[in-house]
Design a protein around this motif. Structure first.
Motif, mmCIF file in Angstrom:
data_model
loop_
_atom_site.group_PDB
_atom_site.id
_atom_site.type_symbol
_atom_site.label_atom_id
_atom_site.label_comp_id
_atom_site.label_asym_id
_atom_site.label_seq_id
_atom_site.Cartn_x
_atom_site.Cartn_y
_atom_site.Cartn_z
ATOM 1 N N PHE A 1 0.815 -1.151 0.057
ATOM 2 C CA PHE A 1 0.232 0.072 -0.281
ATOM 3 C C PHE A 1 0.907 1.222 -0.085
ATOM 4 N N THR A 2 0.358 1.959 -0.996
ATOM 5 C CA THR A 2 1.262 3.563 -0.954
ATOM 6 C C THR A 2 0.355 4.507 -0.272
ATOM 7 N N GLU A 3 -0.612 4.332 -0.176
ATOM 8 C CA GLU A 3 -1.592 5.612 0.689
ATOM 9 C C GLU A 3 -2.335 4.812 1.812
ATOM 10 N N THR A 4 -3.019 5.711 2.544
ATOM 11 C CA THR A 4 -3.611 5.306 3.995
ATOM 12 C C THR A 4 -4.880 4.437 3.619
ATOM 13 N N MET A 5 -5.063 3.241 4.114
ATOM 14 C CA MET A 5 -5.927 2.342 3.772
ATOM 15 C C MET A 5 -6.864 2.097 5.076
ATOM 16 N N CYS A 6 -7.936 1.671 5.047
ATOM 17 C CA CYS A 6 -8.793 1.519 6.221
ATOM 18 C C CYS A 6 -9.736 0.281 6.114
ATOM 19 N N ALA A 7 -10.305 -0.243 7.204
ATOM 20 C CA ALA A 7 -11.261 -1.350 7.216
ATOM 21 C C ALA A 7 -11.966 -1.226 8.593
ATOM 22 N N ASP A 8 -13.134 -1.416 8.434
ATOM 23 C CA ASP A 8 -14.059 -1.534 9.638
ATOM 24 C C ASP A 8 -14.186 -2.911 9.917
ATOM 25 N N THR A 9 -13.457 -3.374 10.646
ATOM 26 C CA THR A 9 -13.223 -4.792 11.091
ATOM 27 C C THR A 9 -14.481 -5.318 11.672
ATOM 28 N N VAL A 10 -15.097 -4.768 12.483
ATOM 29 C CA VAL A 10 -16.351 -5.178 13.265
ATOM 30 C C VAL A 10 -17.549 -5.478 12.215
ATOM 31 N N LYS A 11 -17.690 -4.303 11.120
ATOM 32 C CA LYS A 11 -18.749 -4.533 10.152
ATOM 33 C C LYS A 11 -18.236 -5.830 9.303
ATOM 34 N N GLN A 12 -16.920 -5.681 8.645
ATOM 35 C CA GLN A 12 -16.614 -6.846 7.679
ATOM 36 C C GLN A 12 -16.802 -8.190 8.315
ATOM 37 N N ALA A 13 -16.430 -8.627 9.755
ATOM 38 C CA ALA A 13 -16.565 -9.592 10.409
ATOM 39 C C ALA A 13 -18.312 -10.106 10.629
ATOM 40 N N SER A 14 -18.763 -8.987 10.753
ATOM 41 C CA SER A 14 -20.336 -9.307 10.953
ATOM 42 C C SER A 14 -21.252 -9.588 9.603
ATOM 43 N N GLU A 15 -20.250 -9.235 8.514
ATOM 44 C CA GLU A 15 -20.782 -9.654 7.127
ATOM 45 C C GLU A 15 -20.242 -11.149 6.666
ATOM 46 N N GLY A 16 -19.502 -11.572 7.405
ATOM 47 C CA GLY A 16 -19.212 -12.902 7.218
ATOM 48 C C GLY A 16 -17.764 -13.159 6.482
ATOM 49 N N LEU A 17 -17.221 -12.077 6.341
ATOM 50 C CA LEU A 17 -15.732 -11.934 6.027
ATOM 51 C C LEU A 17 -14.717 -12.830 6.863
ATOM 52 N N ASN A 18 -13.958 -13.455 6.300
ATOM 53 C CA ASN A 18 -12.700 -14.006 7.205
ATOM 54 C C ASN A 18 -11.488 -13.213 7.200
ATOM 55 N N THR A 19 -11.204 -12.352 6.021
ATOM 56 C CA THR A 19 -10.057 -11.717 5.837
ATOM 57 C C THR A 19 -10.549 -10.365 5.494
ATOM 58 N N VAL A 20 -9.588 -9.579 6.238
ATOM 59 C CA VAL A 20 -9.904 -8.095 6.016
ATOM 60 C C VAL A 20 -9.659 -7.513 4.547
ATOM 61 N N MET A 21 -10.611 -6.695 4.041
ATOM 62 C CA MET A 21 -10.553 -6.136 2.903
ATOM 63 C C MET A 21 -10.637 -4.478 3.096
ATOM 64 N N PHE A 22 -9.382 -3.944 2.720
ATOM 65 C CA PHE A 22 -8.907 -2.585 2.702
ATOM 66 C C PHE A 22 -9.380 -1.978 1.691
ATOM 67 N N SER A 23 -9.498 -0.617 1.794
ATOM 68 C CA SER A 23 -10.092 0.433 0.768
ATOM 69 C C SER A 23 -9.620 1.734 1.518
ATOM 70 N N LYS A 24 -9.618 2.801 0.416
ATOM 71 C CA LYS A 24 -9.120 3.965 0.850
ATOM 72 C C LYS A 24 -9.890 4.592 2.142
ATOM 73 N N CYS A 25 -9.473 5.299 3.195
ATOM 74 C CA CYS A 25 -9.928 5.708 4.111
ATOM 75 C C CYS A 25 -10.756 7.066 3.624
ATOM 76 N N LYS A 26 -11.929 6.941 4.287
ATOM 77 C CA LYS A 26 -12.852 8.301 3.906
ATOM 78 C C LYS A 26 -12.388 9.558 4.452
ATOM 79 N N SER A 27 -11.926 9.444 5.510
ATOM 80 C CA SER A 27 -11.551 10.625 6.299
ATOM 81 C C SER A 27 -10.223 10.349 7.314
ATOM 82 N N MET A 28 -9.436 11.190 7.593
ATOM 83 C CA MET A 28 -8.359 10.696 8.577
ATOM 84 C C MET A 28 -8.867 11.436 9.860
#
Length: 358
Positions: free
Chosen positions: A331-358
């Protein structure tokens, strides 16, 4: 992923309202760091009277940073990230505080509540060093230093100070910080009587391998001295959720487990979690006899300082999700993941995307 972007006035209003509640809310947390056949590893829980969330944020090298909320200090800390790091941030109650982070060199830092330090804030004097807020002091440490020895040297050289007077969103809090590295070294920073910052040094074989909340470290040690930790019958090991008792149980349990060669990392991680959970995890609805309040462990991390494995657990639902630190290095830019939300959606591996704010 939740949208973290709020206008300035909305942020100030929400934070002030929330922290008026936080000041009277029960607080707890625990951290253990142990050596294993797979490398030094840490387990950490966040415990509170209100349910907590968690956002994982990746901060690559070369980002220009400035500490927030240091108006009472002549100098504000500014830095450019030297080491790639992954941080755990809490927005639901603490509005972006980084509670735990680790960098590419295997240096990690943890922020825990320390109520007893709050009374000493009035006596703390500006040291003249650039000040860093509790909002991002954990980020600062792992983004600038490669080892506990480096952090300790910077502290002794007055390279940084904590903006105690400004607290979190305008409310003063007692907090304390530990740093732990992949060599097994540990340093614990606490504000003591007279406004004096004290650094305790140790390693994974010392009592600093376990970290809880109030009272201060010297008082924890006096309490532990009353109990024979070698007594496997555990006749004198207390059972309450108080910080004194959680710290003591953590020391007892970690004194007697054997992390065996030949076991897989998954097996070793399982044993670390069961050890932590037996002594330090806080079930819902129990009452702390010290303050008569209730709180619970809502989120938990277990991570390996060497191989990069990270597992997150949401104890409201017992859902888990993980990732490997090494998979974020591109990653060359700041990336985020809401781990609580993603776990509740049944994901086993975190999916990162661009942070919406810092």
């Amino acid at each position: 992923m939740k949208n973290f972007k709020l206008n300035k006035f909305a942020t100030i209003f929400i934070a002030a309202t929330a922290f008026a509640t936080v000041t009277s809310t029960a607080h707890a947390c625990s951290r253990i760091t142990l050596d294993t056949p797979h490398g030094v590893s840490t387990v950490r829980s966040l415990d509170w009277g209100d349910q907590l969330g968690n956002v994982t944020q990746v901060n690559p090298v070369g980002i220009e940073r400035m500490s927030a909320e240091t108006p009472s200090y002549e100098k504000t800390m500014q830095w450019e990230t030297k080491y790639h790091s992954v941080a755990q941030r809490e927005y639901d109650v603490f509005h972006g505080v980084t509670s735990d982070a680790i960098n590419e060199k295997g240096l990690a830092a943890s922020l825990l509540y320390m109520y007893d330090s709050q009374q000493f804030i009035k006596d703390y004097k500006d040291s003249g060093a650039p000040a860093v807020s509790f909002l991002n002091v954990i980020d600062y440490l792992v983004e600038n230093y490669a080892s506990v020895d480096e952090v300790a040297a910077a502290f002794n050289d007055n390279a940084f100070q904590i903006a105690w007077a400004d607290g979190l969103h305008g409310t003063q809090h007692g907090l304390h910080i530990s740093v732990q590295d992949k060599a097994g070294n540990i340093a614990l920073f606490q504000l003591n009587k007279g406004g004096k910052m004290v650094m305790h040094r140790g390693d994974v074989k010392s009592d600093l391998r376990v970290m809880a909340n109030a009272p201060l470290q010297q008082e924890h040690r006096a309490y532990v001295e009353k109990v024979d930790l070698t007594d496997l019958a555990a006749k004198d090991i207390p059972s309450s959720i108080s910080s004194l008792d959680r710290n003591l149980r953590g020391l007892f349990n970690t004194s007697h487990i054997t992390l065996e060669e030949g076991k897989s990392w998954a097996q070793t991680r399982g044993k670390l979690l069961s050890t932590f959970n037996a002594g330090n995890l806080v079930p819902q609805d129990l009452i702390d006899p010290v303050n008569g309040e209730t709180y619970a462990s809502w989120t938990q991390f277990v991570y390996n300082h060497d191989n990069g494995d990270f597992l997150f657990t949401n104890y409201d639902t017992r859902e888990q999700i993980g990732y490997n630190f090494n998979d974020t290095l591109a990653f060359t830019e700041t990336m985020c993941a809401d781990t609580v939300k993603q776990a509740s959606e049944g994901l086993n591996t975190v999916m990162f995307s661009k942070c919406k704010s810092m």
